[in-house]
Design an enzyme around this catalytic site. Sequence first.
Site, PDB file in Angstrom:
ATOM      1  N   GLY A  14       0.783  -1.228   0.000  1.00  0.00           N
ATOM      2  CA  GLY A  14       0.000   0.000   0.000  1.00  0.00           C
ATOM      3  C   GLY A  14       0.813   1.275   0.000  1.00  0.00           C
ATOM      4  O   GLY A  14       0.323   2.325   0.427  1.00  0.00           O
ATOM      5  N   SER A  15       2.043   1.232  -0.517  1.00  0.00           N
ATOM      6  CA  SER A  15       2.817   2.486  -0.541  1.00  0.00           C
ATOM      7  C   SER A  15       2.185   3.480  -1.525  1.00  0.00           C
ATOM      8  O   SER A  15       2.177   4.689  -1.265  1.00  0.00           O
ATOM      9  CB  SER A  15       4.286   2.237  -0.871  1.00  0.00           C
ATOM     10  OG  SER A  15       4.439   1.787  -2.193  1.00  0.00           O
ATOM     11  N   ASN A  16       1.641   2.984  -2.621  1.00  0.00           N
ATOM     12  CA  ASN A  16       0.969   3.905  -3.551  1.00  0.00           C
ATOM     13  C   ASN A  16      -0.319   4.448  -2.947  1.00  0.00           C
ATOM     14  O   ASN A  16      -0.623   5.635  -3.089  1.00  0.00           O
ATOM     15  CB  ASN A  16       0.689   3.214  -4.889  1.00  0.00           C
ATOM     16  CG  ASN A  16       1.923   3.163  -5.756  1.00  0.00           C
ATOM     17  OD1 ASN A  16       2.306   4.151  -6.358  1.00  0.00           O
ATOM     18  ND2 ASN A  16       2.581   2.005  -5.776  1.00  0.00           N
ATOM     19  N   LYS A  64     -16.270 -15.385  -9.908  1.00  0.00           N
ATOM     20  CA  LYS A  64     -15.676 -14.044 -10.015  1.00  0.00           C
ATOM     21  C   LYS A  64     -16.782 -13.002 -10.146  1.00  0.00           C
ATOM     22  O   LYS A  64     -16.700 -11.910  -9.600  1.00  0.00           O
ATOM     23  CB  LYS A  64     -14.772 -14.014 -11.246  1.00  0.00           C
ATOM     24  CG  LYS A  64     -14.057 -12.718 -11.440  1.00  0.00           C
ATOM     25  CD  LYS A  64     -13.004 -12.862 -12.511  1.00  0.00           C
ATOM     26  CE  LYS A  64     -12.212 -11.592 -12.615  1.00  0.00           C
ATOM     27  NZ  LYS A  64     -10.811 -11.819 -12.851  1.00  0.00           N
ATOM     28  N   MET A  89      -3.710  -7.447  -7.165  1.00  0.00           N
ATOM     29  CA  MET A  89      -3.095  -8.568  -7.876  1.00  0.00           C
ATOM     30  C   MET A  89      -4.131  -9.495  -8.510  1.00  0.00           C
ATOM     31  O   MET A  89      -4.068 -10.716  -8.348  1.00  0.00           O
ATOM     32  CB  MET A  89      -2.196  -9.355  -6.912  1.00  0.00           C
ATOM     33  CG  MET A  89      -1.106  -8.524  -6.291  1.00  0.00           C
ATOM     34  SD  MET A  89      -0.027  -7.757  -7.521  1.00  0.00           S
ATOM     35  CE  MET A  89       0.866  -9.208  -8.045  1.00  0.00           C
ATOM     36  N   ARG A  90      -5.074  -8.919  -9.205  1.00  0.00           N
ATOM     37  CA  ARG A  90      -6.178  -9.690  -9.744  1.00  0.00           C
ATOM     38  C   ARG A  90      -6.620  -9.048 -11.065  1.00  0.00           C
ATOM     39  O   ARG A  90      -6.551  -7.829 -11.199  1.00  0.00           O
ATOM     40  CB  ARG A  90      -7.320  -9.528  -8.737  1.00  0.00           C
ATOM     41  CG  ARG A  90      -8.248 -10.609  -8.594  1.00  0.00           C
ATOM     42  CD  ARG A  90      -8.919 -10.585  -7.233  1.00  0.00           C
ATOM     43  NE  ARG A  90      -8.157 -11.370  -6.328  1.00  0.00           N
ATOM     44  CZ  ARG A  90      -8.111 -12.689  -6.347  1.00  0.00           C
ATOM     45  NH1 ARG A  90      -8.822 -13.360  -7.209  1.00  0.00           N
ATOM     46  NH2 ARG A  90      -7.378 -13.346  -5.500  1.00  0.00           N
ATOM     47  N   ASN A 106      -4.712   1.786 -13.656  1.00  0.00           N
ATOM     48  CA  ASN A 106      -3.734   0.953 -12.952  1.00  0.00           C
ATOM     49  C   ASN A 106      -2.347   1.570 -13.077  1.00  0.00           C
ATOM     50  O   ASN A 106      -2.061   2.299 -14.024  1.00  0.00           O
ATOM     51  CB  ASN A 106      -3.718  -0.445 -13.592  1.00  0.00           C
ATOM     52  CG  ASN A 106      -2.771  -1.399 -12.896  1.00  0.00           C
ATOM     53  OD1 ASN A 106      -2.681  -1.409 -11.657  1.00  0.00           O
ATOM     54  ND2 ASN A 106      -2.041  -2.194 -13.664  1.00  0.00           N
ATOM     55  N   HIS A 108       1.698   0.319 -13.176  1.00  0.00           N
ATOM     56  CA  HIS A 108       2.480  -0.903 -13.382  1.00  0.00           C
ATOM     57  C   HIS A 108       3.967  -0.539 -13.434  1.00  0.00           C
ATOM     58  O   HIS A 108       4.344   0.411 -14.119  1.00  0.00           O
ATOM     59  CB  HIS A 108       2.036  -1.570 -14.691  1.00  0.00           C
ATOM     60  CG  HIS A 108       2.746  -2.854 -14.942  1.00  0.00           C
ATOM     61  ND1 HIS A 108       2.397  -4.039 -14.320  1.00  0.00           N
ATOM     62  CD2 HIS A 108       3.827  -3.142 -15.715  1.00  0.00           C
ATOM     63  CE1 HIS A 108       3.205  -5.003 -14.721  1.00  0.00           C
ATOM     64  NE2 HIS A 108       4.093  -4.484 -15.560  1.00  0.00           N
TER      65      HIS A 108
HETATM   66  C1  GRF Z   1       3.544  -1.174  -7.437  1.00  0.00           C
HETATM   67  O1  GRF Z   1       4.858  -1.354  -7.912  1.00  0.00           O
HETATM   68  C2  GRF Z   1       2.573  -1.077  -8.589  1.00  0.00           C
HETATM   69  O2  GRF Z   1       3.139  -0.526  -9.732  1.00  0.00           O
HETATM   70  C3  GRF Z   1       2.228  -2.524  -8.838  1.00  0.00           C
HETATM   71  O3  GRF Z   1       2.192  -3.101  -7.563  1.00  0.00           O
HETATM   72  C4  GRF Z   1       3.054  -2.403  -6.687  1.00  0.00           C
HETATM   73  C5  GRF Z   1       2.255  -2.040  -5.477  1.00  0.00           C
HETATM   74  O4  GRF Z   1       3.066  -1.508  -4.469  1.00  0.00           O
HETATM   75  N1  GRF Z   1       1.005  -2.644  -9.587  1.00  0.00           N
HETATM   76  P1  GRF Z   1       2.400  -0.865  -3.180  1.00  0.00           P
HETATM   77  O5  GRF Z   1       1.502  -1.929  -2.559  1.00  0.00           O
HETATM   78  O6  GRF Z   1       1.642   0.348  -3.608  1.00  0.00           O
HETATM   79  O7  GRF Z   1       3.551  -0.545  -2.289  1.00  0.00           O
END
Ligand code: GRF
Length: 189
Positions: A14-16, A64, A89-90, A106, A108
């Site tokens: 969850g850093s983002n 789903k 992750m889905r 998203n 990536h």
């Molecule tokens: C990030 O690198 C994002 O690009 C990818 O998953 C990672 C998630 O990192 N889709 P965080 O959980 O936000 O730290």
Amino acid sequence: MSKVKAAVFASGTGSNFETIMKCDDLACEVVLLICDKPGARVIEKASRCNVQTFVLNPKSFDSKEAYEQEILRMLQAAEIEWIFLAGYMRIVGKTLLEAYEGKIVNIHPSLLPAFPGKDAIGQAYRAGAAVTGVTVHFIDEGVDTGPIIAQEQIDVLPDDTEETLKARIQKVEHVLYPAVINQLLSTTD
Ligand code: GRF
């Protein structure tokens, strides 16, 4: 004027999510976290930010579609207009794609279309790529295949380890994602 409401979907650290929440001038209000991994670290982060959180285990649904219908109910109840995936992750299915067409984004950690899917940083590192980067894109039914909104290139340095590369990639993600969200919201109805 009240801001449009958004949800973040995440499965991990969850850093983002955290940097989006800390952005002072975010053009939307993140009012919901959807997490598919009981125990994920993002859940505590949401609790610290007082963001309503739903943790759903996909395995406890018959399909789903049933899993996503339940999420859809939560999104609609919270009047969510935008969905930002941040380490979810889905693969998002038809139910949510149709309900939120053009409104699911998203991030990536590669320069798509290179290195889609899981462990994109490790894939780029092991392939000996000289450059990699970060992509923000709309999602479609594929794996990291939707229309690209923004990209930032990052050099892989000769003395990089996978960890140092990951740290630089995340630093870029944490600036790029909130900026792209704001740009999108200022140009989309
Ligand atoms: C990030 O690198 C994002 O690009 C990818 O998953 C990672 C998630 O990192 N889709 P965080 O959980 O936000 O730290």
